[in-house]
Scaffold this motif. Structure first.
Motif, short mmCIF file in Angstrom:
data_model
loop_
_atom_site.label_atom_id
_atom_site.label_comp_id
_atom_site.label_asym_id
_atom_site.label_seq_id
_atom_site.Cartn_x
_atom_site.Cartn_y
_atom_site.Cartn_z
N ILE A 37 -9.97 4.97 -7.47
CA ILE A 37 -10.15 3.53 -7.16
C ILE A 37 -10.51 2.29 -7.71
CG2 ILE A 37 -10.66 2.00 -4.71
CD1 ILE A 37 -9.35 4.42 -3.01
N GLY A 80 0.97 -1.54 -0.11
CA GLY A 80 -0.39 0.37 0.07
C GLY A 80 0.49 1.14 0.13
N TYR A 101 -8.61 0.29 2.86
CA TYR A 101 -8.12 1.45 2.87
C TYR A 101 -8.33 1.48 4.11
CZ TYR A 101 -7.60 0.48 -2.14
OH TYR A 101 -7.13 0.49 -3.21
N LYS A 139 -3.42 2.82 1.94
CA LYS A 139 -3.38 1.63 1.79
C LYS A 139 -3.16 0.61 2.70
CE LYS A 139 -4.24 -0.98 -2.45
NZ LYS A 139 -3.49 -1.42 -3.68
N ASN A 185 -8.17 -5.60 -0.14
CA ASN A 185 -7.15 -4.45 -0.18
C ASN A 185 -8.43 -3.27 0.96
OD1 ASN A 185 -5.35 -4.50 -1.99
ND2 ASN A 185 -6.64 -4.04 -4.24
N VAL A 192 -5.68 9.76 2.48
CA VAL A 192 -5.91 7.65 1.98
C VAL A 192 -4.10 6.67 2.59
CG1 VAL A 192 -6.48 6.15 0.20
CG2 VAL A 192 -6.64 8.54 0.12
#
Length: 709
Positions: free
Chosen positions: A623, A588, A634, A708, A632, A706
């Motif tokens: 995204i 990420g 976030y 990730k 994934n 953000v």
């Protein structure tokens, strides 16, 4: 006892004793010695009449072996027309008695060297070439300590050892024709160019037609090995034509020889399989007309000292081609005849040499300060250049060599770079470079010039950029640039790194179009005020680069279509600070940005690639949910750029199997809930995605963070 008085006559005989037998014998010996002396002087005179005669072999014996401490003693012992030898420190000199005046004939060198003067009279002919040809042919070291020698270009194909006096002038008389150095020492290649088809690997096993970095090989397979023998020195080389291509990301074109090449020694031969004593060094490709050819080097040539002069017709002082081992030259002072009649070549050229050393050079009013081409594993000592016409140190295709110190005072009166680096200059180290008043670039490092280290670079006042780099993986440890009109440093290749202290009028640091992986640290300030004057200029397509500099008031400039968030990290610390920081991990990243939500909603864009692997506008794209079971995750925070209370939201988003699951951690509530930015699922360009929305539909500047996982 009574005394007896002996009286001598004119012939030194005792009067009254008569012509006894002993006296007669003594007089006979004396007469014979005088006859021998006369014959020796006659022989020496005859030898002197032949200007090609070698006096070193005959002079002392011809004068009877006598050596006098000065010319006064020599004149006293000889008569008019006779020769005598006078000691001069560790040397001897031959003189002639000319009416009781001592006339110098020439030096008589000891047995371990000769001089040009031993082979004729300097200045007697159109040039002094014959004297030097004969001196070198003697096989002994040559000492040339006269005041001036005039030479037309000379070429030697075997080793020479010549030492000139520090104040001795060597004039290049060439006025026309192809420009040549005053003295060239030259070996060459011999025999056929034989095709190389493949390499046998050592560390991995097997045979390959193309090597990669990390694959080791000492065995080459050739079409026909019959022209080679164990112990031969060879050159392995790709032979593709030089290519003309656009410089990366610009409209300018360069013609560059990017072929890999190197020297090696044959250890053994079995059929058409050649085993080398050295490992092959480069990632060769057989498809690029890969060949091997025998090389005949001149071993251990040496030329030292002298003040070398010449005009536009001459090609410089010295040239060494296909030489190996030893110190080629040292303490070489080269000047053109005048500013209007400059030398038409580099002061010293070293080309296609292996394991040699070039000593110190001073060059003024030459075409270039010095030229090196296609040398390998060599050491190049300090050079000083002043008022050269077309540039300073020109380095082309050298590999795995060391360049110690380069000082350039106003290089390129007409044009030319302080250092011009081209044609596959690879794996070298340049220790120290100092330049002032350049009429072009301080350094231009062209495409295909990779994996070099520049330890120290200082350039003060030039009309263009301090350094522009189109090669890859080069390191500039300490860059100090002041006063260049067009800027400081441009990195237009890939994976270069530099630590800088730059203060210039144009762009201080520039990242060239489509470059990637470059790294710059230190201090970079633009003192200009124009539209191209910024502390950092980032061009279109820049990715994966890192800049951390103490900057000035001009700050950063992004070109149109730039991708600032495409894995780049920029820290400008100064009056006009700027930060772009995307911290990525194996799965990420961390990223923050500033967006404006207009009309109530806006698709959320983050630093991720499109489905086709390309970057979106500014390096950002919506995204997209992952298609498989591996999720994934976030963490997304949204904050209205306002002092209103509770206008922020935070979410955890899980993406898997083509969809999003949004878990709310906090959403803005209360009086200003309508102004708080929130997150929801949406449909974007490529399918399901996320968008930021607000109940209040006015334009709203929003800070986005953000993370990730």
């Amino acid at each position: 006892m009574p005394s007896i008085q002996l009286v001598m006559d004119a012939n030194e005989r005792v009067i009254g004793l008569g012509d006894d037998t002993a006296e007669a014998a003594r007089q006979a010996v004396r007469a014979e010695a005088e006859a021998d002396r006369a014959e020796a002087q006659a022989d020496l005179a005859a030898t002197h009449a032949n200007t090609a005669g070698n006096y070193a072999e005959t002079a002392r014996s011809l004068v009877g072996g006598a050596v006098y401490e000065d010319t006064t003693a020599g004149l006293a012992a000889t008569v008019d027309g006779e020769f005598f030898v006078v000691a001069n420190d560790t040397e001897h000199a031959l003189y002639r008695n000319d009416s009781s005046s001592a006339v110098f004939v020439r030096d008589l060198a000891p047995d371990n060297y000769v001089t040009p003067e031993m082979f004729g009279e300097v200045g007697a002919g159109a040039d002094d070439n014959a004297l030097f040809t004969a001196a070198v042919a003697s096989g002994k070291p040559v000492r040339a300590m006269g005041s001036t020698y005039q030479l037309n270009p000379m070429e030697f194909t075997s080793a020479v050892d010549i030492e000139f006096g520090s104040q001795t002038e060597i004039q290049n008389l060439q006025a026309s024709g192809p420009k040549k150095a005053t003295i060239t020492v030259k070996g060459g290649v011999t025999g056929p160019l034989v095709t190389v088809s493949s390499f046998d690997l050592i560390n991995a096993g097997g045979t390959v037609t193309a090597l990669t970095i990390g694959q080791l090989s000492r065995i080459i397979n050739v079409a026909d090995a019959s022209s080679f023998a164990a112990g031969d020195v060879v050159r392995i080389s790709e032979n593709d034509p030089a290519t003309t291509s656009t410089r990366k990301g610009t409209a300018g074109a360069e013609t560059q020889d990017r072929n890999y090449r190197e020297f090696a020694t044959i250890d053994s031969i079995a059929g058409n399989k050649i085993t080398l004593r050295e490992f092959v060094r480069w990632p060769y490709t057989a498809a690029k007309s890969l060949k091997v050819q025998k090389v005949n080097f001149v071993e251990n040539p040496r030329i030292v000292g002298g003040k070398w002069t010449g005009g536009i017709g001459g090609g410089g002082a010295l040239a060494f081609e296909f030489c190996r081992h030893g110190k080629l030259c040292d303490d070489i002072h080269v000047e053109g005849n005048s500013e209007a009649d400059r030398f038409g070549g580099a002061s010293v050229t070293v080309r296609d040499c292996w394991e040699v050393e070039r000593g110190s050079i001073y060059a003024k009013w030459c075409l270039f300060t010095a030229l090196t081409e296609r040398n390998q594993a060599s050491i190049f000592g300090r050079i000083r250049g002043k008022r050269t016409q077309n540039g300073g140190s020109i380095q082309s295709g050298d590999i795995l060599s060391n360049f110690a110190e380069i000082v350039q005072d106003a290089p390129g009166d007409d044009n030319g770079d302080g250092i011009g680096v081209s044609n596959g200059f690879r794996g070298n180290t340049v220790g120290s470079f100092i330049m002032s008043g350049a009429n072009c670039y301080g350094m231009w490092l062209r495409q295909g010039c990779d994996d070099n280290t520049f330890v120290s670079f200082t350039s003060i006042n030039g009309i263009t950029l301090g350094i522009q780099v189109y090669g890859n993986r080069n390191t500039f440890s300490n860059v100090h640039i002041r006063g260049h009109a067009s800027g400081g440093l441009l990195l237009a290749g890939d994976d270069n790194q530099a630590h800088v202290d730059i203060e210039v009028q144009g762009q201080a640091v520039g990242l060239g179009p489509s470059s990637r992986g470059n790294r710059v640290t230190g201090r970079a300030i633009s003192t200009g005020v124009g539209v191209t004057s910024f502390d950092l200029t980032v061009s279109t397509g820049v990715t994966d680069s890192y800049v951390d500099i103490q900057s000035g008031p001009r700050g950063i400039s992004y070109a149109a279509g730039v991708l600032p968030h495409a894995s780049n990290t920029f820290f400008l610390r100064g009056p006009n600070p700027h930060v772009v920081n995307t911290l990525r991990t194996d799965r990420g990243y961390q990223w923050s940005g500033y967006v404006t939500v207009t009309g109530g909603a806006k698709i959320l864009e983050v630093p991720e690639r499109k489905p086709d692997g390309t970057w979106g506008t500014n390096g950002l794209y919506e995204i997209q949910p992952t298609a498989g079971d591996a999720a994934n995750v976030y963490r997304i925070r949204l904050q209205l750029s306002s002092t209103l209370a509770d206008v922020r939201s935070e979410y955890e988003v899980i993406s898997r199997q083509g969809a999003f699951t949004i878990r709310t951690i906090h959403e803005g509530a209360g009086t200003y809930a309508a102004f708080a930015p929130k997150l929801r699922a949406a449909t974007g360009t490529s399918g399901p995605t996320l968008e930021i929305y607000r109940t209040e539909t006015g334009a709203a500047p929003t800070i986005v963070y953000v993370e990730k996982y």
